[in-house]
Scaffold this motif. Structure first.
Motif: not given
Length: 1508
Positions: A1208-1218, A1253-1262
């Motif tokens: 399981x690639x842990x890189x998937x979480x930041x990728x999907x968050x973006x 909230x989703x936008x501000x919590x998952x954008x590259x720089x809050x």
């Protein structure tokens, strides 16, 4: 010199030291010469002679006499002078000057000690001359403190030592020296002289000589010498001592204990100490078990912070003896009372415990070591003991131990068998450890996690088995009773599970302790239904076990239990009757179970006859009222499904259901009623005849609901009686329902359908309307139970019927489902026009105790005094208004509280009559409602009415808890919706309405498994889920085959919504006619494809998200993979993973998650084209998927020895968050229908709030996004208010005056959250000693400045906005931001010298916001705006703290700028000075206001403070 005389003692004649010295010398010499020949000759027997030159012995005696010591004492040791220091000084002065005299003295001493008796005399402690002597020393010890002769005497004594290695006792006995008394053992006496010498002249020589003697010493003497090395040699020659002891230890490991004692007493340097520890660690595997406590104590007490982890790690790895093995444990369980392992383990535990208590540092290091272990195979039994010892030794670490213990259990590192091996097999396990294990067990049992509770139950069971004494077992039961009385549902359930486990395994042992737990029976009303089952099971097991063993206390248990059950069954209160029924059927399930044939009879009759008698008594007590009778049948059905009862019980039950046909069924003549008499003025018709003219029977509902028949209570028990009939049929017919299959298609006798038209309905009386509504209510529940019963025949794996019969049943089930949808839609429409309280057909008491008792009390009052209803409602209203303000009351009613039965009465205006409890009818007391509704229908009777099946049935759902639930097997009908058999066309949307109905029921079941907070607050209105005791895993396994059908119908709904596909408008009418649904004049029940597809779209996404959030689903990897596989796209696009370095592999969980994410992303793109709301639902589901991935990865990476997260690639979480942030931004910037957005968001902006909230919590720089929104986007709202063009909404169309408050609050909260994250990052950065890099510090300071700029922009926006809500949020969140900002002030002070300009810029910018906040506070006080004033005190305290922090910063650092405070000018928000003070903030603040907004920071050449 004068002589002193002492009184002679008969047992110890004493010779004065200086009387007649010549004779003394001669006699002494003669004695010394004659002693070798005959030791029995007394010195006084020699004849005095004068020698021209004295012998060395005589010279020695003379020297000692001159110093004050009388050597010759016939009956004892020599006599020493009182002043020992002077004695040593005299000898040293004489012998150090004259070397010849020293030589003669040593020769005389050597000649004197050649006699064993003489040697023993000078080795024994001597009496001191004079008075008041305390310390006793031997002559040799004093002589060894004379520098000039010390080394020679040491050599003489060491050379004499080997002569006495194997010396026999002086009394002629035999044996080794180790068995002799100490005063007779010359070797040990010699060694004793070397201890605690004040100094050593030549320590190296003595050490070398002593080690030589040590190498040839016998074993017992070697141990004593080694153990005394530190006392003999001191801190000299540690290196040589270490080398010699190391070599000897390699040759003989049995001397490990004295060697360790010696090492511990030596003052070794760090290098030697580390080497000693290495040697000790290497001995753990080879040392004898009896010596292990000493070795462990030495290692732990020698530990330092630098090597503690290494020592603890080695002890864990090499200590192999803790606990018995599996085979030995099983042998221990068979041979009760016999020890398996020696009691040495208890000593080892004591050694570890004392060491940990002495050094708290070891406790911390031990916890760190255990935390660092990740693999289950690295954990051992000793870890449990170490955690328990830390728990006992350090009270401050008990919470940490509990959390770590729980974590290891949840991760699968500590298994059940490890705890068994931990305590089983240890002989006489000390009771001191029982409280510790009970505390850990109590902590686990109070946890919500199921695995932790299971381990806690196992611990309680093992402790009860291991500690066999009555006191310890009472403590265990007392701890369980504490959990039972906690009142926390899951904790009570776990404790009762433990007691059930003990009652099944250790019933005989618990019988003698039954008096300690019988108190539970006095508080049964506090338990839930599930807990009641377990309580009765415990006592029934004990009673049955005691009966079989003929113990006298067993009869008291049985008698007390039966007495309580008799009282409960005969009680008129429904709750107590339910408790009695549960206990009765528990007894029946035990004594009538065919698997328990070995049970002895409880009375003179057989157990089966006793069970039948109990059933008869219970049934007789429940016949008078319908609800108790329903409860009786519910418990009977549950018992029949779970147990295999005796045939006599089945026969008795069959007789009870034999009257079903005579009461509820009527014969038909060619499909028509034989007689059509009017029932209370209502014409009756047959509805929904699926069998046509061949149907021989019909179900009578209308005749039975008539009040004149006094049999309406029979309809209340109709559904449950049918369930009992189907269960009996299934038991007696090998699982088939062929004997009652005619009921599935038979028609129902209901009021004529024309009565439900608008024109006819207005002319019905109140009673007739109630009869019509109740008829539909009973019909709907009848069809629900038909679906429950016959769906079991078509589930996957059922082979009780043929395929042809199964196809016919499926065809009828689909029709009955359409009938159910039709009837419930019609019932909801009738309830809207004429509200009625429906009778309860599924009584469930799983409510919070306060709500339940309150409602039941109201029902009793209303049934007895109908006129008191209005007073009760008014009393409740006044009671609520007394404690809740009107605004707060409105918020609670609208947002938090679910409607109770009282709310329904108030809203509907319905009042039950006095005969409600008997006739189960509800009447409306208000004639105004009737007249208003009649007037309304008179005006609209000719207008066609359309009832949409997809619309939520709000009136019906308010009373859904009274309906019979659909069981899980009914969801299998989803798999039957494969084709449109008999449909007018091939339109796939034909089955969507009934699919939506099942989907909503699935949603209710998932809500029951994972309720939200609002649902938990409203337990009283919970809808029964219909699980029937099914576990979550079994429920998920039944859902598993249905996952593809969820996707299939979801695709249909998306296609209808996106393409606007033309659908056949007649298919619902055709299918409804095919299902024999009646036609109603001017009223059509239709299914709009668009509305139905929209509802399916939402429900599917909600169900999918809730399933992903189920913890049990995340544990079942196969079911989770099937769920994700069902929502995979048709084709995986490779460009989706372009930004990833490690692309997931097909088949892995990350690949399946990504595929489902791609599929929903495509649905999101489609949904944005036609519905903002549906696109928002997709976005929320995508967020749920990301959360599910996090939870999946945070679970134990190793479960049951397998790596569930492998690949399981842990890189998937930041990728999907973006990706998620990009989707949210797209939705916020999507231009949709303005009227639709404004009209919905003016009322409730929750959806926009979530998206933002989703936008501000998952954008590259809050912070970058917040800066852009605050500086560029928000000002557009104010410019748009004066502009008529829509171009100002081009950037973010969802931002408008109606949603401004939502955006403002979310931006404040996200900005504070971002600042708090920076605070955490700074605290982590400051922990390393090396400090942070300059680039990192610069980045953090710029981030903080960005956050300051955001809050300044947001607060200053109040100058252009007059909304009180905006001002209140500015004051509230401004104070919170200041509090968070002050947490980084230490960091700013450290970096001030390097980044002075940047930090001063922060403070100056923040000062702008503080001035605005002060102005807002002043204006709010003047205008008495309570929404703002209640937030002022906390905010002002924060501002004051900020002022003093800034002042301290500028004082303590060379800033080159000044700081002063002055009087605050009264200005408004626009910056204009107010001419006069119209109000004062406070009487004490009238002269000067020390608010931070008044603080001025400016660049000046000096740094000072000037108050103005």
């Amino acid at each position: 010199m004068l002589s002193r005389r002492r009184p002679a003692k008969s047992n110890n004649p004493f010779v004065p030291p200086f009387a007649q010295p010549n004779n003394l010398t001669a006699n002494g010499a003669a004695a010394a010469q004659c002693e070798p020949a005959s030791s029995n000759v007394s010195p006084e027997a020699g004849e005095a002679t004068l020698s021209p030159s004295p012998t060395p012995l005589e010279k020695m005696v003379s020297v000692l006499a001159d110093a004050g010591c009388t050597l010759i004492n016939a009956a004892g040791p020599p006599s020493l002078p009182s002043n020992i220091y002077n004695f040593r000084q005299r000898l040293d002065g004489v012998l150090a000057v004259d070397s010849s005299l020293r030589s003669q003295f040593l020769k005389g001493f050597s000649h004197y000690i050649s006699s064993t008796s003489n040697l023993r005399r000078i080795l024994l402690p001597c009496d001191h001359d004079g008075f008041g002597s305390v310390q006793r020393q031997s002559l040799v010890q004093l002589l060894l403190l004379v520098k000039s002769i010390q080394q020679d005497l040491l050599d003489m004594l060491l050379e004499k030592l080997p002569e006495y290695f194997d010396m026999e006792p002086l009394d002629g006995g035999c044996g080794l020296s180790s068995s002799m008394p100490f005063d007779e053992d010359i070797a040990r006496l010699i060694l004793n002289q070397f201890r605690w010498l004040d100094f050593l002249v030549d320590s190296e020589a003595f050490a070398e000589k002593l080690l030589q003697i040590l190498s040839i010493s016998p074993h017992h003497l070697k141990k004593e010498i080694i153990g005394s090395l530190a006392e003999m040699i001191g801190d000299h020659n540690n290196k040589s001592l270490f080398n010699s002891l190391e070599q000897m230890l390699q040759e003989d490991s049995s001397i490990i204990v004295p060697v360790l004692d010696s090492f511990s007493n030596l003052n070794l340097d760090d290098l030697l100490q580390d080497q000693v520890i290495m040697i000790a660690l290497s001995c753990i595997r080879t040392i004898e078990i009896g010596h292990m406590p000493y070795l462990l104590r030495f290692l732990l007490l020698s530990a330092k912070e630098s090597n503690a982890r290494r020592i603890i790690s080695q002890i864990r790895e090499q200590l192999k003896f803790f606990g018995a093995s599996q085979a030995r444990t099983s042998q221990h369980n068979k041979l009760k009372g016999k020890s398996v392992i020696d009691n040495t383990e208890a000593s080892i535990l004591d050694a570890l415990r004392s060491s940990l208590r002495f050094k708290n540092m070891l406790c911390l290091e031990l916890l760190k070591e255990l935390k660092s272990l990740e693999e289950p195979r690295d954990h051992k039994v000793i870890d449990i003991w170490l955690l328990a010892l830390v728990f006992m030794s350090c009270e401050s670490l008990q919470k940490s131990v509990e959390k770590l213990f729980k974590k290891k259990i949840l991760e699968g590192c500590i298994q059940d068998h490890m705890f068994e091996n931990c305590i089983h097999g240890i002989k006489d396990l000390p009771k001191d450890y029982l409280p510790t294990f009970l505390s850990l067990s109590a902590y686990l049992l109070a946890c919500k996690e199921q695995r932790a509770q299971e381990f806690g139950i196992h611990m309680y069971t093992c402790l009860f088995e291991e500690f066999s004494d009555a006191y310890s077992r009472q403590e265990v039961l007392g701890a369980l009773l504490t959990h039972v009385g906690s009142g926390i549902c899951y904790e009570v359930t776990a404790a009762l599970d433990a007691m059930v486990n003990l009652s099944s395994k250790k019933s005989q042992e618990m019988i003698s302790l039954s008096s300690h737990i019988t108190g539970i029976l006095d508080y049964l009303e506090r338990f839930s239904i599930e807990s009641l089952h377990k309580v009765y099971e415990v006592f029934i097991r004990l009673a049955v076990s005691a009966q079989s063993s003929s113990q006298p206390c067993g009869f008291s248990i049985a008698n007390e239990l039966l007495m309580i059950l008799r009282k409960q069954i005969n009680n008129s209160d429904l709750m107590y009757k339910k408790m009695g029924l549960i206990g009765t059927f528990k007894i029946v399930s035990h004594i009538a179970d065919t698997n328990n044939n070995s049970l002895p009879p409880l009375s003179q009759r057989s157990n089966y006859e006793e069970a039948v008698e109990l059933l008869k008594v219970s049934l007789d007590s429940c016949k008078q009222l319908p609800l108790p009778l329903i409860l009786f049948y519910e418990e009977l059905i549950s018992t029949l499904r779970s147990k295999t009862l005796h045939p006599s019980i089945i026969e008795w039950v069959s007789k009870q259901v034999g009257e079903f046909e005579s009461i509820y069924l009527s014969d038909l003549d060619n499909g028509n009623l034989i007689g059509q008499d009017l029932s209370y003025g209502l014409e009756g018709k047959l509805w929904m005849n699926l069998d046509g003219d061949i149907s021989p029977i019909c179900l009578n509902i209308l005749p039975l609901v008539s009040p004149s028949s006094r049999s309406s209570s029979a309809l209340q028990v109709l559904p449950i009686k049918f369930v009992l009939l189907s269960v009996v049929e299934r038991l007696t017919n090998q699982g088939s329902l062929g004997g009652i299959d005619a009921l599935l298609g038979c028609p129902i006798h209901l009021p004529s359908s024309k009565l439900f038209s608008q024109h006819s309905w207005q002319f019905l009386t109140v009673k007739q309307k109630q009869i019509a509504i109740l008829s539909l209510h009973y019909a709907a529940n009848w069809m629900r139970e038909l679906l429950n019963a016959f769906s079991t025949q078509v589930v996957e794996g059922s082979d009780t019927i043929s395929q042809a019969t199964k196809g016919d049943i499926i065809f009828k089930l689909l029709k009955r489902l359409r009938n159910l949808v039709f009837v419930e839609c019609l019932l909801d429409n009738c309830l809207k026009q004429h509200p009625v309280i429906l009778p309860e057909l599924y009584p469930h008491l799983e409510q919070s105790r306060i709500i339940e008792l309150d409602c039941m009390g109201d029902l009793e009052k209303m049934s007895q005094h109908p006129k008191a209803i209005e007073s009760i409602l008014q009393k409740k209203k006044r009671k609520r208004q007394k404690f809740i303000s009107p605004s707060a009351n409105t918020n609670i009613e609208e947002k938090l509280r679910q409607p109770t039965i009282v709310d329904i009465w108030k809203k509907a205006g319905a009042i039950p009559s006095q005969e409600a409890s008997r006739d189960d009818l509800s009447t409306v007391s208000s004639r105004a409602i009737q007249s208003e509704s009649a007037g309304y229908h008179l005006d609209n009777s000719d207008v066609p009415q359309t009832i949409e099946t997809s619309a939520p049935a709000k009136c019906l759902e308010a009373q859904r808890s009274k309906f019979r639930p659909l069981l899980v097997d009914c969801l299998s009908i989803l798999a039957c919706l494969k084709n449109n058999q008999g449909s007018c066309c091939a339109d796939p949307s034909a089955e969507l309405p009934i699919y939506l109905y099942l989907l909503r029921d699935l949603h209710k079941k998932l809500d029951h498994l994972s309720p939200t907070r609002k649902q938990n607050l409203a337990r009283g209105s919970n809808v029964p889920a219909g699980f029937m005791g099914m576990k979550v895993n079994d429920f998920l396994r039944k859902l598993r085959p249905l996952f593809p059908y969820l996707r299939k119908n979801f695709d249909r709904a998306v296609r209808i919504l996106s393409e606007g596909a033309e659908t056949c408008q007649e298919h619902w009418i055709y299918q409804s006619n095919l299902a024999a649904n009646p036609e109603i004049i001017n009223t059509s029940i239709s299914a709009s494809p668009a509305l139905t597809s929209t509802a399916i779209f939402k429900e599917t996404l909600l169900c999918f998200g809730k399933m992903l959030n189920l913890p049990d689903l995340l544990k079942e990897k196969t079911i989770l993979s099937d769920l994700l596989q069902a929502f995979q796209p048709l084709e995986m696009s490779g460009c989706f993973f372009q930004e990833m370095r490690l692309i997931p592999s097909p088949g892995n969980m990350d690949y399946l998650y990504s595929g489902a994410y791609i599929f929903l992303g495509g649905v999101f793109d489609v949904a944005t084209n036609f519905s903002f709301t549906l696109a928002s639902e997709v976005l929320l589901t995508l967020e749920v998927m990301v959360t599910s991935i996090r939870v999946f990865l945070n679970r134990s990476p190793c479960e049951n020895g397998k790596d569930t997260c492998a690949g399981f690639s842990k890189e998937i979480i930041p990728f999907l968050c973006n990706k998620l942030g990009a989707y949210a931004q797209k939705l916020l910037m999507h231009k949709c229908d303005k009227d639709d957005v404004d009209s919905s968001l003016k009322i409730k902006g929750e959806m926009v709030q979530k998206i933002l909230r989703i936008y501000l919590g998952n954008c590259p720089s809050t912070l970058d996004s917040l800066n852009e929104l605050a500086c560029s986007v928000l000002p557009q709202v104010y410019s748009a208010e004066t502009s008529t063009e829509d171009d100002n909404y081009r950037t973010f169309p969802t931002l408008c005056p109606a949603t401004m408050t939502v955006w403002y609050r979310v931006m404040h909260e996200e900005n504070i959250s971002a600042l708090n994250n920076l605070v955490k990052e700074i605290s982590l950065m400051e922990k390393p000693r090396g400090g942070a890099k300059v680039e990192t510090v610069w980045r953090l300071l710029n981030k903080i400045l960005q956050s300051v700029n955001v809050v300044v922009f947001l607060i200053n926006m109040c100058r252009n906005n007059d909304k009180v809500t905006i001002h209140a949020m500015a004051v509230k969140y401004g104070g919170k931001f200041i509090d968070s900002f002050l947490r980084v002030f230490d960091f700013l002070q450290i970096q001030f010298s390097v980044h002075k300009d940047l930090i001063l810029q922060m403070i100056k910018e923040l000062q702008k916001a503080t001035r605005t906040i002060q102005t807002l506070c002043s204006e709010a006080k003047g205008s008495k705006q309570t929404a703002i004033t209640r937030k002022i005190p906390a905010t002002k305290r924060s501002l004051e703290r900020f002022l003093f922090h800034v002042k301290a910063l500028l004082y303590t650092t060379p800033s080159g700028c000044s700081f002063w405070m002055g009087n605050l000018k009264h200005k408004d928000l626009m910056g204009q000075v107010v001419s006069s003070q119209a109000y004062l903030d406070d009487e004490d603040d009238g002269i000067q206001d020390d608010d931070p907004a008044d603080a001025i920071v400016d660049h000046q050449p000096t740094n000072g403070s000037t108050p103005q």
